[in-house]
Enzyme design. Structure first.
Site, PDB file in Angstrom:
ATOM      1  N   PRO A  19       3.498  70.447  46.310  1.00 41.77           N
ATOM      2  CG  PRO A  19       3.418  69.705  44.100  1.00 41.77           C
ATOM      3  CD  PRO A  19       4.380  70.021  45.210  1.00 41.77           C
ATOM      4  N   GLY A  77      10.162  71.357  47.471  1.00 39.27           N
ATOM      5  CA  GLY A  77      10.253  70.159  46.646  1.00 39.27           C
ATOM      6  C   GLY A  77      11.008  69.007  47.254  1.00 39.27           C
ATOM      7  CB  THR A  78      12.665  67.900  49.978  1.00 38.38           C
ATOM      8  OG1 THR A  78      13.099  66.699  50.625  1.00 38.38           O
ATOM      9  CG2 THR A  78      12.426  68.978  51.015  1.00 38.38           C
ATOM     10  CB  VAL A  81      23.535  65.451  42.389  1.00 38.72           C
ATOM     11  CG1 VAL A  81      23.544  64.795  43.766  1.00 38.72           C
ATOM     12  CG2 VAL A  81      22.615  64.683  41.430  1.00 38.72           C
ATOM     13  CG  ASP A  82      19.831  69.975  39.980  1.00 37.91           C
ATOM     14  OD1 ASP A  82      20.344  70.939  40.575  1.00 37.91           O
ATOM     15  OD2 ASP A  82      18.629  69.659  40.112  1.00 37.91           O
ATOM     16  CG  HIS A 107      22.237  63.817  49.156  1.00 42.87           C
ATOM     17  ND1 HIS A 107      20.879  63.684  49.016  1.00 42.87           N
ATOM     18  CD2 HIS A 107      22.502  63.492  50.447  1.00 42.87           C
ATOM     19  CE1 HIS A 107      20.342  63.305  50.168  1.00 42.87           C
ATOM     20  NE2 HIS A 107      21.301  63.191  51.052  1.00 42.87           N
ATOM     21  CD  GLN A 158      16.878  66.349  50.505  1.00 39.78           C
ATOM     22  OE1 GLN A 158      16.636  65.191  50.794  1.00 39.78           O
ATOM     23  NE2 GLN A 158      15.927  67.249  50.412  1.00 39.78           N
ATOM     24  CB  ALA A 165       9.178  74.808  42.895  1.00 34.71           C
TER      25      ALA A 165
HETATM   26  P1  NAD Z   1      11.677  63.081  46.436  1.00 35.57           P
HETATM   27  O1  NAD Z   1      11.645  62.499  45.058  1.00 35.57           O
HETATM   28  O2  NAD Z   1      11.649  62.196  47.605  1.00 35.57           O
HETATM   29  O3  NAD Z   1      10.489  64.123  46.647  1.00 35.57           O
HETATM   30  C1  NAD Z   1      10.197  65.071  45.699  1.00 35.57           C
HETATM   31  C2  NAD Z   1       9.228  66.067  46.305  1.00 35.57           C
HETATM   32  O4  NAD Z   1       9.030  67.094  45.332  1.00 35.57           O
HETATM   33  C3  NAD Z   1       7.852  65.476  46.649  1.00 35.57           C
HETATM   34  O5  NAD Z   1       7.460  65.917  47.937  1.00 35.57           O
HETATM   35  C4  NAD Z   1       6.937  66.062  45.571  1.00 35.57           C
HETATM   36  O6  NAD Z   1       5.611  66.288  46.022  1.00 35.57           O
HETATM   37  C5  NAD Z   1       7.642  67.382  45.273  1.00 35.57           C
HETATM   38  N1  NAD Z   1       7.388  67.980  43.968  1.00 35.57           N
HETATM   39  C6  NAD Z   1       7.148  67.357  42.778  1.00 35.57           C
HETATM   40  N2  NAD Z   1       6.983  68.285  41.800  1.00 35.57           N
HETATM   41  C7  NAD Z   1       7.136  69.505  42.388  1.00 35.57           C
HETATM   42  C8  NAD Z   1       7.095  70.844  41.911  1.00 35.57           C
HETATM   43  N3  NAD Z   1       6.852  71.140  40.613  1.00 35.57           N
HETATM   44  N4  NAD Z   1       7.276  71.866  42.785  1.00 35.57           N
HETATM   45  C9  NAD Z   1       7.510  71.589  44.110  1.00 35.57           C
HETATM   46  N5  NAD Z   1       7.562  70.350  44.614  1.00 35.57           N
HETATM   47  C10 NAD Z   1       7.380  69.312  43.763  1.00 35.57           C
HETATM   48  O7  NAD Z   1      12.933  64.004  46.390  1.00 35.57           O
HETATM   49  P2  NAD Z   1      13.943  64.304  47.513  1.00 35.57           P
HETATM   50  O8  NAD Z   1      13.222  64.532  48.804  1.00 35.57           O
HETATM   51  O9  NAD Z   1      14.816  65.363  46.994  1.00 35.57           O
HETATM   52  O10 NAD Z   1      14.822  62.947  47.714  1.00 35.57           O
HETATM   53  C11 NAD Z   1      15.252  62.100  46.715  1.00 35.57           C
HETATM   54  C12 NAD Z   1      16.781  62.007  46.590  1.00 35.57           C
HETATM   55  O11 NAD Z   1      17.064  61.844  45.218  1.00 35.57           O
HETATM   56  C13 NAD Z   1      17.515  63.235  47.030  1.00 35.57           C
HETATM   57  O12 NAD Z   1      18.492  62.835  47.914  1.00 35.57           O
HETATM   58  C14 NAD Z   1      18.178  63.800  45.789  1.00 35.57           C
HETATM   59  O13 NAD Z   1      19.583  63.837  46.008  1.00 35.57           O
HETATM   60  C15 NAD Z   1      17.997  62.782  44.716  1.00 35.57           C
HETATM   61  N6  NAD Z   1      17.505  63.366  43.449  1.00 35.57           N
HETATM   62  C16 NAD Z   1      18.095  64.497  42.933  1.00 35.57           C
HETATM   63  C17 NAD Z   1      17.622  65.048  41.742  1.00 35.57           C
HETATM   64  C18 NAD Z   1      18.283  66.307  41.223  1.00 35.57           C
HETATM   65  O14 NAD Z   1      19.469  66.545  41.461  1.00 35.57           O
HETATM   66  N7  NAD Z   1      17.531  67.158  40.501  1.00 35.57           N
HETATM   67  C19 NAD Z   1      16.559  64.459  41.060  1.00 35.57           C
HETATM   68  C20 NAD Z   1      16.011  63.281  41.593  1.00 35.57           C
HETATM   69  C21 NAD Z   1      16.483  62.753  42.796  1.00 35.57           C
END
Ligand code: NAD
Length: 261
Positions: free
Chosen positions: A239, A212-213, A108-109, A124, A106, A252
């Protein structure tokens, strides 16, 4: 129903599978310095009604470019500076001659590709890809391009012209249309062909690892449900506990390398 497993209990579920789908969300990149949206109050600072649709962003570009620049800087800055962590790397090296590993992300990085994963479906979209006004792909960006944009946005452009100058080449006027990042915002269709390929992987894999979702964003969250309904194991590393399936609690970068080594 949820069942908590140790790393040793979860390992065989993945190592005996010939086709593994890895479903990832913002949490896998948290330790690469990219904050998740849900954990850090992001949506409180940038309400989705204004910041999560193209029409909201377009309105803001005309009325409050300085605020839009702040938002884009918050999203682009961390991604521009990020490097893959041990979890991205372990997933990339889990694929071998006997095992097909498909990453359904999901995020976009672009960090799975930076780590070396070969089959990556970005449901996404990606901040490193761009499309023109007709939805056609145009030349992609490098992380250096994103760093340059982030640097210019950090200087807080206040005018519409300043904003457009700062954000090039991530967004730019071309002909009658606008070239923009190929990312999925609220109300948009899922990115194709990535979404169709992800659904196919969920329907055929032997096991799924999710990392991590929060699995609250639909339709992406249907992917682990599809695997569960087929009676195949879904192992979640996070977590926070998932609603269903196997859960290996933790971060992770600590758990994923131990699970996949
Ligand atoms: P979310 O923010 O809804 O959930 C994040 C999840 O990651 C949570 O369950 C949390 O407990 C967990 N988490 C936090 N730290 C962690 C770690 N160190 N190791 C493992 N798990 C950890 O994120 P989502 O479900 O991906 O949905 C949000 C939307 O926002 C997505 O559609 C995504 O496209 C977008 N998004 C993308 C990025 C990116 O590209 N890096 C960053 C932020 C949001």
């Amino acid at each position: 129903m949820r069942e908590e497993l140790t790393i040793d209990e979860a390992r065989p579920l993945l190592h005996t599978a010939e086709h593994v789908a890895v479903f990832t969300g913002a949490g896998i990149s948290a330790e690469s310095g990219i904050p998740t949206f849900r954990d850090g109050g992001f949506w409180d600072e940038f309400p989705p009604s204004q910041f999560a649709t193209w029409s909201g962003l377009t309105k803001l570009a005309a009325t409050n470019p300085a605020r839009l620049a702040e938002f884009v800087h918050c999203v682009v800055g961390p991604i521009a500076a990020a490097e893959p962590n041990a979890a991205h790397q372990a997933i990339a090296t889990f694929s071998n001659k006997q095992r097909r590993v498909e990453v359904l992300t999901q995020n976009v990085d672009g960090l799975h590709q930076s780590a070396g994963s070969v089959i990556v479906h970005e449901v996404h979209g990606s901040l490193l890809r761009r499309i023109d006004g007709n939805g056609r792909n145009v030349d992609p960006l490098s992380r250096k391009d994103l760093r340059d944009v982030a640097e210019r946005l950090a200087a807080k452009p206040r005018t519409i012209l300043g904003f457009w100058r700062a954000i090039r080449p991530l967004m730019e006027r071309r002909g009658l249309g606008v070239v923009r990042p190929d990312i999925v915002l609220f109300n948009d269709e899922m990115a194709e062909p990535d979404w169709t390929k992800s659904q196919a992987a969920a329907k055929t894999c032997d096991a799924m690892l999710t990392v991590g979702t929060s699995a609250q964003v639909y339709p992406a969250a249907f992917l682990p449900l599809t695997v569960q309904r087929r009676g195949r194991p879904v192992i979640t590393v996070d977590p926070s506990p998932p609603e269903d399936g196997y859960w290996v609690p933790g971060k992770a970068s600590e758990i994923v390398p131990a699970l996949l080594s």
